[in-house]
Design an enzyme around this catalytic site. Structure first.
Site, mmCIF file in Angstrom:
data_model
loop_
_atom_site.group_PDB
_atom_site.id
_atom_site.type_symbol
_atom_site.label_atom_id
_atom_site.label_comp_id
_atom_site.label_asym_id
_atom_site.label_seq_id
_atom_site.Cartn_x
_atom_site.Cartn_y
_atom_site.Cartn_z
ATOM 1 N N ASP A 18 44.672 40.589 31.678
ATOM 2 C CA ASP A 18 43.810 40.899 32.825
ATOM 3 C C ASP A 18 42.709 41.835 32.340
ATOM 4 O O ASP A 18 42.961 43.001 32.038
ATOM 5 C CB ASP A 18 44.669 41.569 33.913
ATOM 6 C CG ASP A 18 43.951 41.688 35.246
ATOM 7 O OD1 ASP A 18 42.711 41.572 35.287
ATOM 8 O OD2 ASP A 18 44.653 41.933 36.250
ATOM 9 N N ASP A 48 36.652 40.334 37.638
ATOM 10 C CA ASP A 48 38.064 40.697 37.472
ATOM 11 C C ASP A 48 38.827 39.376 37.442
ATOM 12 O O ASP A 48 38.860 38.657 38.448
ATOM 13 C CB ASP A 48 38.470 41.577 38.670
ATOM 14 C CG ASP A 48 39.923 42.026 38.626
ATOM 15 O OD1 ASP A 48 40.633 41.716 37.647
ATOM 16 O OD2 ASP A 48 40.330 42.708 39.595
ATOM 17 N N HIS A 86 41.723 41.837 46.362
ATOM 18 C CA HIS A 86 40.902 42.934 46.883
ATOM 19 C C HIS A 86 39.436 42.565 46.829
ATOM 20 O O HIS A 86 39.047 41.717 46.016
ATOM 21 C CB HIS A 86 41.141 44.202 46.039
ATOM 22 C CG HIS A 86 41.052 43.960 44.547
ATOM 23 N ND1 HIS A 86 39.926 44.222 43.812
ATOM 24 C CD2 HIS A 86 41.946 43.422 43.664
ATOM 25 C CE1 HIS A 86 40.141 43.887 42.555
ATOM 26 N NE2 HIS A 86 41.367 43.390 42.421
ATOM 27 N N HIS A 139 38.090 48.331 43.791
ATOM 28 C CA HIS A 139 38.745 48.029 45.077
ATOM 29 C C HIS A 139 37.987 48.665 46.224
ATOM 30 O O HIS A 139 38.142 49.814 46.563
ATOM 31 C CB HIS A 139 40.243 48.330 45.101
ATOM 32 C CG HIS A 139 40.699 49.631 44.546
ATOM 33 N ND1 HIS A 139 40.962 50.717 45.329
ATOM 34 C CD2 HIS A 139 40.962 49.992 43.275
ATOM 35 C CE1 HIS A 139 41.385 51.702 44.557
ATOM 36 N NE2 HIS A 139 41.382 51.300 43.316
ATOM 37 N N GLU A 154 43.908 37.162 43.498
ATOM 38 C CA GLU A 154 44.931 37.214 42.462
ATOM 39 C C GLU A 154 46.292 37.071 43.105
ATOM 40 O O GLU A 154 46.540 37.605 44.184
ATOM 41 C CB GLU A 154 44.851 38.525 41.667
ATOM 42 C CG GLU A 154 44.996 39.796 42.454
ATOM 43 C CD GLU A 154 44.689 41.027 41.606
ATOM 44 O OE1 GLU A 154 45.356 41.214 40.582
ATOM 45 O OE2 GLU A 154 43.781 41.791 41.992
ATOM 46 N N GLU A 169 44.085 35.114 38.305
ATOM 47 C CA GLU A 169 43.100 35.822 39.132
ATOM 48 C C GLU A 169 41.688 35.325 38.836
ATOM 49 O O GLU A 169 41.322 35.109 37.679
ATOM 50 C CB GLU A 169 43.172 37.331 38.814
ATOM 51 C CG GLU A 169 42.118 38.180 39.507
ATOM 52 C CD GLU A 169 42.350 39.677 39.331
ATOM 53 O OE1 GLU A 169 42.893 40.085 38.281
ATOM 54 O OE2 GLU A 169 41.976 40.431 40.248
HETATM 55 C C1 HZT Z 1 42.876 48.913 39.363
HETATM 56 C C2 HZT Z 1 42.740 49.370 38.068
HETATM 57 C C3 HZT Z 1 42.205 48.569 37.097
HETATM 58 C C4 HZT Z 1 42.615 47.139 41.092
HETATM 59 C C5 HZT Z 1 44.220 45.310 41.272
HETATM 60 C C6 HZT Z 1 44.049 44.789 39.910
HETATM 61 C C7 HZT Z 1 44.105 44.515 37.806
HETATM 62 O O1 HZT Z 1 46.288 47.124 42.107
HETATM 63 C C8 HZT Z 1 43.582 47.040 46.244
HETATM 64 C C9 HZT Z 1 44.306 45.977 45.923
HETATM 65 C C10 HZT Z 1 41.791 47.295 37.391
HETATM 66 C C11 HZT Z 1 41.927 46.836 38.687
HETATM 67 C C12 HZT Z 1 42.461 47.647 39.688
HETATM 68 F F1 HZT Z 1 42.068 49.032 35.849
HETATM 69 N N1 HZT Z 1 43.960 46.707 41.334
HETATM 70 N N2 HZT Z 1 43.293 43.738 39.626
HETATM 71 N N3 HZT Z 1 43.343 43.557 38.308
HETATM 72 N N4 HZT Z 1 44.568 45.284 38.807
HETATM 73 S S1 HZT Z 1 44.928 47.550 42.327
HETATM 74 C C13 HZT Z 1 44.502 47.091 43.941
HETATM 75 O O2 HZT Z 1 44.698 48.958 42.096
HETATM 76 S S2 HZT Z 1 43.594 48.078 44.887
HETATM 77 C C14 HZT Z 1 44.839 45.982 44.626
HETATM 78 MN MN MN Z 2 42.625 41.916 37.371
HETATM 79 MN MN MN Z 3 42.133 42.462 40.678
#
Ligand code: HZT
Ligand code: MN
Ligand code: MN
Length: 525
Positions: A286, A297, A366, A374, A399, A506
């Site tokens: 990811d 993303d 998101h 987000h 995702e 995703e």
């Molecule tokens: C946070 C940190 C990252 C966002 C989802 C996600 C990886 O879980 C609202 C819904 C990258 C992305 C994110 F370094 N997150 N997408 N890809 N992780 S999350 C989230 O924090 S906030 C889901």
């Molecule tokens: Mn991601």
């Molecule tokens: Mn994401």
């Protein structure tokens, strides 16, 4: 909801020799259920009048540039008539389901049984037939970037392969639902697009093309035996090269997730982590690219053992169902219900035991804003969410996560991912080390997520910004301070139960006035 995970100190690391823990405080964090903590972060819509920026200006005059969102500059029309990435879909199931609701599609689908021992990787029916796909869980051809004039391996920055205004368009889908049928032909909506959005689309498409090329290259070297830290470094170096990294104007959007098996998300190795990818692993790759704050993303799942194929297919098709059901004025909970229907129509046999595939109930997609991964809305992947609707102009990361475990994650393991809180309250920082680290974070990453490995590079995460003198030393205590004060959020790995397996796919999509554009679609997934 979930039991506390507070016994795990996610921030704790073995401090490098010589570093004093400058804070004796126990950080017995309340084990907030991941879903509610994610929700909490998304409520940062209420912007606070007083921001941290004023304070940081004292520290570093360049610091605040980071959090400025760019205005979309209306350049020429995005023509996007370069050979499309659509039309090479390799999945007959996806085509067959197109236009149906997830529910309708799933009812007709027989429960998937184990696909055993299929010989090799699949080929892509729409391609040239010259080469086979490079890995399980993806389709397509290794010549997907060479056709754009890219070298093999890729070395040319993507912006040198295309004229401005002509980065390849993603997959174009009609907005679902009868109430949207006017959009594809509406002259008013088309005019709106030309005037308002052309430049913005081109930047997001450039970030998406970089993602496709970086991931296609990665799919060629990700093999059992690779050290995850080497994989991440190689991928990130290629990302920097192909996006022509330039401070916060273009670069990596967040750390390379390579979560294994029961770990669903937010794991990347910290320095000293010697984890090696094994034949029996299920790894979620990811990573993100960004051009002037427009973030792509996008993630896929790597496995080598064919017994996981139905698990990967469940998540891939669930994500495609989410994409098909997404559109302007569609309630988010209906997207979630469609995703769950498809995901849970699968089962997978692992070492002789059959597991139902569960959609993870406290993980979501998101929306994405400029420099904001987000931006406030969550796209559930189970039924029963709220009926907030998708809106014109919004970017969404769709995702989905399928699991053989409980279908529920908790924060666990050592933390690697961090991100400045975009609405951080103004907090006085007394300690010089914490002030200095915050200044470094602000100017180097702004509000984009970062990881410890990057702080420990000679350039501290960006050569453009820091040259070779950006390395952060003995910063762990200061980082903990910033997290404790709420200025920076720690994003620890999100884990299902040990022994379970999680797959994820995703894509980033855009709610155009006339259509839905799947920006990150490639011939691989
Ligand atoms: C946070 C940190 C990252 C966002 C989802 C996600 C990886 O879980 C609202 C819904 C990258 C992305 C994110 F370094 N997150 N997408 N890809 N992780 S999350 C989230 O924090 S906030 C889901
Ligand atoms: Mn991601
Ligand atoms: Mn994401």
């Amino acid at each position: 909801m979930a039991g506390p995970v507070g016994e795990v100190d996610n921030l704790k690391v073995d401090a490098p020799p010589g570093e004093e823990a400058d804070d004796g405080e126990e950080d017995a964090e309340e084990g907030a259920d991941t879903a509610s903590s994610l929700q909490g972060r998304s409520q940062k819509q209420q912007r606070q009048e007083e921001t941290q920026e004023e304070q940081e200006e004292e520290e570093d005059k360049t610091a605040s540039a980071a959090s400025q969102a760019p205005a979309p500059s209306p350049t020429g029309e995005a023509k996007g008539d370069v050979e499309g990435v659509d039309g090479e879909e390799g999945d007959p199931d996806a085509a067959a389901d197109a236009g149906e609701t997830g529910a309708g599609a799933a009812k007709k689908r027989k429960k998937k049984k184990k696909k055993k021992g299929s010989a090799g990787v699949s080929t892509c029916p729409g391609g040239t037939g010259s080469k086979v796909a490079p890995a399980r869980g993806v389709t397509g051809f290794t010549d997907s970037y060479v056709r754009h004039g890219q070298t093999e391996p890729p070395t040319i920055p993507v912006e040198d392969l295309f004229e401005e205004g002509s980065f390849p368009e993603g997959e174009i889908l009609e907005h679902p639902r009868d109430f949207n049928s006017f959009r594809i032909t509406s002259e008013e909506k088309r005019a709106e697009e030309r005037l308002q959005y052309a430049g913005l689309y081109d930047k997001a498409r450039k970030a998406a093309e970089v993602h496709r090329q970086v991931r296609r290259h990665a799919q060629s070297y990700i093999k059992p035996g690779i050290k995850l830290i080497d994989m991440c470094t190689t991928l990130e170096e290629k990302n920097r090269e192909l996006v022509r990294e330039n401070g916060l104007d273009a670069g990596i959007a967040f750390p390379t997730g390579c979560s294994l098996n029961h770990v669903a998300a937010h794991y990347t190795p910290n320095n000293g982590d010697d984890t090696v990818l094994k034949h029996g692993d299920v790894m979620k790759v990811d990573f993100g690219t960004q051009v002037e704050g427009h973030i792509i993303d996008c993630a896929w799942t790597v496995s080598f053992d064919p017994q996981f194929d139905p698990l990967l297919e469940a998540a891939r098709e669930a994500t495609n169902a989410g994409i098909r059901n997404a559109g302007i004025d569609v309630p988010l909970n209906e997207v979630g219900a469609a995703i769950q229907e498809v995901m849970e129509s699968y089962e997978v046999e692992i070492n002789g035991t059959t597991y139902p595939v569960k959609s993870m109930r406290n993980l979501t997609g998101h929306n994405i804003g400029p420099y904001d991964i987000h931006a406030g809305k969550s796209v559930p992947i189970v039924k029963g969410g709220d009926s907030t609707r998708m809106e014109e102009g919004e970017f969404f990361a769709i995702e989905t996560f399928g699991s053989t475990g409980r279908g529920h994650v908790v924060e666990d393991l050592e933390c690697s991912h961090y991100m400045k809180d975009i609405n951080a309250p103004r907090v006085p920082l007394r300690l010089p080390k914490a002030r200095q680290l915050l200044s470094h974070i602000s100017k180097t990453f702004g509000t984009l997520a970062f990881c410890r490995r990057w702080l420990e590079r000679p350039d501290g995460g960006s050569a453009t910004i820091n040259g070779v003198s950006g390395k952060q030393e003995k910063y762990v205590g200061a980082l903990k301070q910033l997290c404790d004060s709420g200025l920076v959020n720690a994003l620890p790995p999100l884990c299902d139960v040990r022994g379970s397996y999680v797959a994820q796919y995703e894509h980033t999509i855009l709610m155009r006035p006339t259509c839905v554009e799947v920006l990150s679609r490639g011939d691989d997934f």
